[in-house]
Design an enzyme around this catalytic site. Structure first.
Site, short mmCIF file in Angstrom:
data_model
loop_
_atom_site.label_atom_id
_atom_site.label_comp_id
_atom_site.label_asym_id
_atom_site.label_seq_id
_atom_site.Cartn_x
_atom_site.Cartn_y
_atom_site.Cartn_z
N GLY A 1 0.84 -1.19 0.00
CA GLY A 1 0.00 0.00 0.00
C GLY A 1 0.88 1.24 0.00
N GLY B 1 1.05 5.67 1.26
CA GLY B 1 0.49 6.82 1.98
C GLY B 1 1.32 8.04 1.65
CG ASN B 2 -0.22 11.80 2.61
OD1 ASN B 2 -0.69 11.49 1.52
ND2 ASN B 2 -0.94 12.36 3.58
CG PHE B 3 4.12 7.35 5.06
CD1 PHE B 3 4.81 6.22 4.68
CD2 PHE B 3 2.75 7.27 5.23
CE1 PHE B 3 4.14 5.03 4.46
CE2 PHE B 3 2.08 6.09 5.02
CZ PHE B 3 2.78 4.97 4.63
N GLY B 4 5.18 7.66 2.10
CA GLY B 4 5.95 6.73 1.28
C GLY B 4 5.13 5.50 0.99
CE LYS C 1 2.43 3.45 7.87
NZ LYS C 1 1.65 4.34 8.75
CG ASP D 1 -6.99 8.15 10.85
OD1 ASP D 1 -8.14 8.31 10.39
OD2 ASP D 1 -5.97 8.16 10.14
P1 AMP Z 1 -1.18 3.33 6.32
O1 AMP Z 1 -0.51 4.55 5.85
O2 AMP Z 1 -0.69 2.87 7.68
O3 AMP Z 1 -2.67 3.46 6.29
O4 AMP Z 1 -0.79 2.14 5.29
C1 AMP Z 1 -1.10 2.24 3.90
C2 AMP Z 1 -1.51 0.88 3.37
O5 AMP Z 1 -0.45 -0.05 3.52
C3 AMP Z 1 -2.71 0.23 4.07
O6 AMP Z 1 -3.91 0.68 3.55
C4 AMP Z 1 -2.48 -1.23 3.80
O7 AMP Z 1 -2.93 -1.58 2.51
C5 AMP Z 1 -0.96 -1.34 3.81
N1 AMP Z 1 -0.50 -1.73 5.15
C6 AMP Z 1 -0.21 -0.91 6.19
N2 AMP Z 1 0.15 -1.61 7.27
C7 AMP Z 1 0.09 -2.91 6.92
C8 AMP Z 1 0.32 -4.15 7.62
N3 AMP Z 1 0.73 -4.15 8.89
N4 AMP Z 1 0.13 -5.31 6.97
C9 AMP Z 1 -0.28 -5.30 5.68
N5 AMP Z 1 -0.53 -4.20 4.97
C10 AMP Z 1 -0.34 -3.00 5.56
#
Ligand code: AMP
Length: 555
Positions: free
Chosen positions: A281, A283-286, A305, A397
């Site tokens: 996945g 997000g803004n951070f990477g 992440k 959140d």
């Molecule tokens: P986040 O910025 O934490 O919302 O992460 C962005 C995306 O990465 C999420 O919507 C998931 O699809 C994936 N992701 C984040 N954390 C996990 C994890 N612990 N296990 C599997 N996929 C993850």
């Protein structure tokens, strides 16, 4: 492991649901009439079968990792007897308190269960292979299954040749099996003229999880491989099993093993981390990448992440704050952080929840997922949130996009980027300035006064419930944040999603109580959703074993 309920007159051993219902019928169907039987799905577990309003209810009781017994989400008790005693004083989520035991008719003994014979057969097989003994089916198991067993072996002791009878309890051979299903010591001896083998052991996986030892074996046999999506194919019909959260590798902390705990640190070594190119996945951070983390005794799948290298210091600080929060949390219904790794970029290493976000999953599996499956997942989210509330953390959140699935029946709360630990005497966090906030999930006091508490998380939980029960739809349709605020201020709330049970919509509405002082906390929310989950799960047509829209029953 001796059967902790063997001495109870209302314990029937391994009988089917229908048989339990027959006994209850014969005993008169009074409210609170109950009996206990063995659970076919988890080792050491039971099912409490009872009557209320002329209906049958069946509550699974799990033997937990620390050896206590609990109805899912309920209080833990040191034994099934104590558990029944507790529920006879307080219904605490059951359909009614236990009132009258439905005792076994005279002459009827508890029915031996599948686990019992499996256990015996495993020992026989183990002995046969380890000591190359033939005819192990003639071995008799004597002592109760606490931490060992005595086997009477007719014939010769293979390691020593013929023994002289009459050498009572003498040890002849000590060995430490290090493989096979048992760990511990064993000794050959001669008891009362017959050769015997004493095994004192802990089951091999007991160090990790005593409960799952046999159940995981059974599940491996019953379920076969995961399908291409990583979800276990859902069994339909009575007696079929599916993995329970505790049968997964992410139920317990990877550091629950004391050996691994020795190495636990916030900062991880880069050479212990393998990063896959697969992106889970962004997000803004990477982005979030798949990976493997090498621990002292095992390798675990992780989600990493990875901070974009061009990100400013503030983003880095934010990620470190998220890491600091996650580091303090350890609950089966919360994504655990393994640690932080500072190398080519700053990386946050987390437990893997490969099923992805709840909203996306539900939207893609709309035709296959039952309401009881959604209730089950949302109950797990409430348990995770109850834990956060108890630890005095606010999430800020909570939304279906931040509930990640380990599998179709196991959810974990993630994304602690906005979370805060409250001070010991504080009941809320006051944000100095408004940020990039998920307004549609926020309670009025967050938007109006920047006040965040577990009660405002409860509001978000209500919105998350709405998302889940509408199979991942976006809340408040096309409204913009400020429109939502005036909608709420006018006393309006989102409608009940199409297939959502009335009880669940009532709970959502309670979560959307305008004044936070009057809103329920997570203890109450968890209790309400648990009661509802039990009430539907206890009915044959809605058993939580059902994953798709067919009918199935609990054990
Ligand atoms: P986040 O910025 O934490 O919302 O992460 C962005 C995306 O990465 C999420 O919507 C998931 O699809 C994936 N992701 C984040 N954390 C996990 C994890 N612990 N296990 C599997 N996929 C993850």
């Amino acid at each position: 492991m001796p059967d902790a309920a063997a001495h109870l007159p209302f314990y029937y051993g391994s009988i089917a649901r229908s048989e339990a219902e027959e006994h209850l019928k014969l005993a008169g169907m009074a409210d609170g009439l109950f009996l206990l039987r063995q659970c076919l799905r988890s080792l050491g577990g039971y099912v409490l079968s009872m009557v209320c309003d002329l209906q049958f209810y069946h509550y699974p009781i799990e033997r937990q990792l620390n050896g206590t017994y609990a109805i899912l989400g309920g209080k833990a008790h040191c034994g099934p007897e104590e558990l029944c005693e507790f529920y006879s004083k307080d219904a605490d989520g059951l359909c009614c308190p236990l009132r009258k035991p439905c005792n076994r008719p005279s002459g009827v003994e508890p029915q031996p269960g599948v686990f019992d014979s499996m256990r015996d057969n495993m020992v026989r097989e183990y002995v046969r292979q380890t000591w190359k003994l033939e005819g192990t089916e003639n071995l008799t198991l004597h002592s109760p299954w606490e931490k060992g067993a005595v086997l009477r072996v007719p014939g010769l002791c293979p390691a020593l040749g013929e023994l002289q009878p009459g050498l009572e309890q003498q040890c002849w051979l000590q060995s430490q099996p290090t493989s096979g299903p048992f760990r511990g010591s064993s000794s050959w001896g001669c008891v009362g003229g017959a050769f015997s083998l004493s095994l004192s052991f802990a089951f091999a996986t007991e160090a990790i999880s005593p409960l799952s030892t046999f159940s995981s074996l059974l599940f491996q046999r019953n379920l076969g491989p995961l399908n291409a999506d990583g979800y276990t194919p859902d069994p339909v019909g009575a007696g079929k099993s599916r993995p329970l959260p505790m049968d997964t590798s992410v139920y317990e902390s990877p550091y629950s093993d004391p050996e691994e705990l020795k190495d636990k640190k916030l900062f991880l070594k880069r050479d212990h981390l393998m990063i896959d190119e697969v992106e889970l996945g962004a997000g803004n951070f990477g982005c979030v990448k798949k990976g493997v983390y090498k621990m002292r005794k095992k390798q675990i799948d992780v989600a990493i992440k990875v901070l974009k290298s061009n990100n400013e210091k503030t983003v880095k600080d934010e990620m470190m704050k998220e890491a600091q929060i996650m580091h303090q949390l350890d609950n089966p219904y919360i994504v655990r952080m393994i640690g932080v790794c500072e190398a080519e970029s700053l990386m946050l290493v987390m437990e893997m929840a490969s099923g992805g976000p709840l909203n996306r999953f539900l939207a893609s599996k709309k035709d296959e997922i039952t309401m009881s499956n959604i209730v089950e997942l949302m109950h797990q989210v409430s348990m995770g949130m109850k834990y956060l509330e108890e630890k005095n953390f606010v999430h800020r959140d909570l939304a279906a996009r931040n509930v990640l699935l380990v599998n179709q029946h196991y959810a974990k709360i993630s994304d602690f980027g906005l979370s805060k630990a409250l001070g010991a005497d504080d009941s809320y966090y006051k944000a100095r300035t408004a940020g990039k906030w998920p307004l549609k999930w926020y309670a009025p006091e967050c938007i109006l006064f920047h006040k965040f508490s577990s009660k405002s998380d409860v509001w978000s939980y209500g919105v998350t419930m709405w998302e889940a029960f509408s199979f991942g739809q976006k809340p408040y349709k096309k409204m913009k944040g400020p429109e939502v605020i005036s909608f709420i201020e006018q006393g309006k709330r989102m409608d009940c999603p199409q297939e959502c049970p009335a009880e669940m919509y009532t709970l959502m509405q309670q979560c959307w109580t305008y004044r936070w002082e009057e809103r329920p906390g997570f203890v109450a929310v968890e209790n309400m959703i648990r009661s509802y989950y039990y009430s539907i799960a206890a009915k044959p047509e809605n058993g939580p074993g059902t994953g798709d829209k067919a009918k199935a029953a609990l054990p």
